[in-house]
Design a protein around this motif. Structure first.
Motif, short mmCIF file in Angstrom:
data_model
loop_
_atom_site.label_atom_id
_atom_site.label_comp_id
_atom_site.label_asym_id
_atom_site.label_seq_id
_atom_site.Cartn_x
_atom_site.Cartn_y
_atom_site.Cartn_z
N PHE A 44 0.84 -1.20 0.00
CA PHE A 44 0.00 0.00 0.00
C PHE A 44 0.87 1.25 0.00
N ALA A 45 0.68 2.09 -1.01
CA ALA A 45 1.39 3.37 -1.10
C ALA A 45 0.38 4.50 -1.17
N VAL A 46 0.72 5.63 -0.54
CA VAL A 46 -0.12 6.82 -0.56
C VAL A 46 0.72 8.00 -1.05
N ASP A 47 0.24 8.66 -2.08
CA ASP A 47 0.89 9.87 -2.61
C ASP A 47 0.05 11.06 -2.15
N VAL A 48 0.55 11.82 -1.16
CA VAL A 48 -0.22 12.94 -0.64
C VAL A 48 0.13 14.21 -1.42
N ALA A 49 -0.79 15.19 -1.37
CA ALA A 49 -0.66 16.40 -2.18
C ALA A 49 -0.39 16.00 -3.63
N THR A 50 -1.18 15.08 -4.11
CA THR A 50 -0.92 14.43 -5.40
C THR A 50 -1.16 15.34 -6.59
N GLY A 51 -1.96 16.42 -6.41
CA GLY A 51 -2.24 17.30 -7.55
C GLY A 51 -2.96 16.55 -8.64
N THR A 52 -2.41 16.56 -9.84
CA THR A 52 -3.02 15.83 -10.96
C THR A 52 -2.55 14.39 -11.05
N GLY A 53 -1.91 13.90 -9.99
CA GLY A 53 -1.52 12.50 -9.93
C GLY A 53 -0.28 12.14 -10.73
N ILE A 54 0.57 13.13 -11.01
CA ILE A 54 1.74 12.88 -11.86
C ILE A 54 2.60 11.76 -11.30
N PHE A 55 2.93 11.83 -9.99
CA PHE A 55 3.79 10.78 -9.44
C PHE A 55 2.99 9.56 -9.00
N ALA A 56 1.76 9.76 -8.58
CA ALA A 56 0.94 8.61 -8.17
C ALA A 56 0.87 7.57 -9.27
N ARG A 57 0.85 8.02 -10.52
CA ARG A 57 0.75 7.08 -11.64
C ARG A 57 2.01 6.25 -11.84
N GLU A 58 3.10 6.62 -11.15
CA GLU A 58 4.32 5.83 -11.23
C GLU A 58 4.32 4.66 -10.23
N LEU A 59 3.38 4.64 -9.30
CA LEU A 59 3.45 3.70 -8.19
C LEU A 59 2.74 2.36 -8.38
N PRO A 60 1.67 2.25 -9.19
CA PRO A 60 0.98 0.96 -9.30
C PRO A 60 1.86 -0.19 -9.79
N LYS A 61 2.91 0.10 -10.51
CA LYS A 61 3.79 -0.99 -10.98
C LYS A 61 4.58 -1.61 -9.83
N TYR A 62 4.61 -0.93 -8.67
CA TYR A 62 5.39 -1.42 -7.53
C TYR A 62 4.52 -1.84 -6.35
N PHE A 63 3.29 -1.29 -6.26
CA PHE A 63 2.46 -1.52 -5.08
C PHE A 63 1.10 -2.10 -5.47
N ASP A 64 0.57 -2.96 -4.58
CA ASP A 64 -0.72 -3.60 -4.86
C ASP A 64 -1.86 -2.58 -4.85
N LYS A 65 -1.75 -1.59 -3.96
CA LYS A 65 -2.81 -0.58 -3.84
C LYS A 65 -2.15 0.79 -3.74
N VAL A 66 -2.71 1.77 -4.48
CA VAL A 66 -2.19 3.14 -4.47
C VAL A 66 -3.34 4.10 -4.26
N VAL A 67 -3.15 5.04 -3.34
CA VAL A 67 -4.13 6.11 -3.11
C VAL A 67 -3.42 7.45 -3.28
N GLY A 68 -4.06 8.38 -3.96
CA GLY A 68 -3.57 9.74 -4.09
C GLY A 68 -4.51 10.68 -3.34
N THR A 69 -3.96 11.58 -2.54
CA THR A 69 -4.80 12.52 -1.80
C THR A 69 -4.43 13.96 -2.14
N ASP A 70 -5.40 14.83 -2.04
CA ASP A 70 -5.18 16.26 -2.25
C ASP A 70 -6.34 17.02 -1.63
N ILE A 71 -6.11 18.29 -1.28
CA ILE A 71 -7.21 19.09 -0.73
C ILE A 71 -8.08 19.68 -1.83
#
Length: 301
Positions: A44-71
């Motif tokens: 499980f990986a969490v990318d906080v302050a993800t914005g438009t998810g630029i880096f979050a989209r790099e994580l599914p290849k390494y982690f079973d579950k990915v969540v991106g958060t932003d205000i």
């Protein structure tokens, strides 16, 4: 050459006007995560302050579950539109209060170019709460300062408009708050707070050199042999659009509509100094950048 004016900043084009991260960055962070503990997991990986998810989209290849958060709901809508269905879940939430996450449930937390906007003690306390004992926190960014490799005469011009203005309380300072200092010092404040609270295995690197105004052996910073966060060249025209996407500059110009926009002033001065006539010529850039990683305190283990 006629004065150069960038199009009015459009949030729809935010991602297109920002640098992207090195393809090797996510893998390097995961390697650090695994090397620290043979029991480190990649569930499980969490990318906080993800914005438009630029880096979050790099994580599914390494982690079973990915969540991106932003205000920002608007940014999250853009992130969802750019992500493949079911690969990433996006949740509207402040980084300092991840109430939808249980204690010790997350393997990796990343913050890509957003940590300087956060409440440092509050965010680190929340990261400590949700990270597993074998978890990892990785924060990284480019500072906004970039060296024009083939036009060194332009570096001081860019710094005078962008960096000096960010530190000037009569110019852009109020639009940055404390964020400019936190970022321009290469996340030194994060390093200090993590060390004070017992985070372990702290590793901070800065390229192309030390960013701290007063480097200390208590908070060492490594200089990698090459860029590890951002490595990107772009045309002069694209670089102008990048300058036009810097939020605090836009905030200042919105409040001072009678003044010429800072991105245009800076770009015209740079182009004049460089003697450039072709805005579609590729510009070689050396981005100032920092990567800070560490693991929760021993008493979390």
């Amino acid at each position: 050459m006629a004065p150069i004016v960038a199009p009015i900043y459009d949030p729809e084009n935010y991602q297109e006007n920002r640098p992207t991260y090195k393809p090797t960055l996510a893998g390097a962070i995961v390697a650090f995560h695994k090397e620290s503990n043979p029991n480190a997991q990649t569930e499980f990986a969490v990318d906080v302050a993800t914005g438009t998810g630029i880096f979050a989209r790099e994580l599914p290849k390494y982690f079973d579950k990915v969540v991106g958060t932003d205000i920002s709901a608007e940014m999250l809508d853009k992130a969802r539109s750019k992500s493949q269905a079911d690969t990433i879940e996006y949740v509207q939430s402040p980084a300092e209060s991840l109430s939808f996450l249980g204690d010790k449930t997350v393997d990796l937390i990343t913050v890509a170019s957003g940590a300087h906007w956060l409440d440092i003690p509050a965010f680190l306390a929340e990261a400590r709460r949700v990270l597993k004992p074998t978890g990892t926190l990785a924060i990284f960014s480019y500072t906004g300062m970039v060296k024009l490799s083939e036009y060194p005469q332009c570096d001081d011009i860019l710094r005078s408009y962008i960096i000096d203005g960010a530190l000037d309380e009569n110019k852009f300072g109020p639009y940055w708050g404390t964020a400019s200092r936190v970022l321009l010092e290469g996340y030194l404040e994060y390093h200090k707070e993590m060390a004070k609270n017992g985070w372990v295995g702290i590793q901070r690197s800065a390229y192309p050199g030390v960013l701290d105004s007063a480097p200390s052996p208590l908070y060492p910073v490594n200089v990698p042999p090459e860029a590890n966060v951002i490595e990107l060249n772009m045309t002069w025209r694209k670089f102008h659009l990048y300058l036009s996407s810097i939020g605090p500059l836009n905030g200042y110009n919105r409040d001072h509509p009678d003044e010429d926009r800072t991105c245009d002033l800076a770009m015209n001065a740079i182009v004049l100094a460089a003697g450039v006539t072709n805005m579609d010529e590729v510009l070689k850039l050396d981005w100032e950048q920092v990567l800070l990683m560490g693991h929760p305190p021993a008493d979390s283990r």
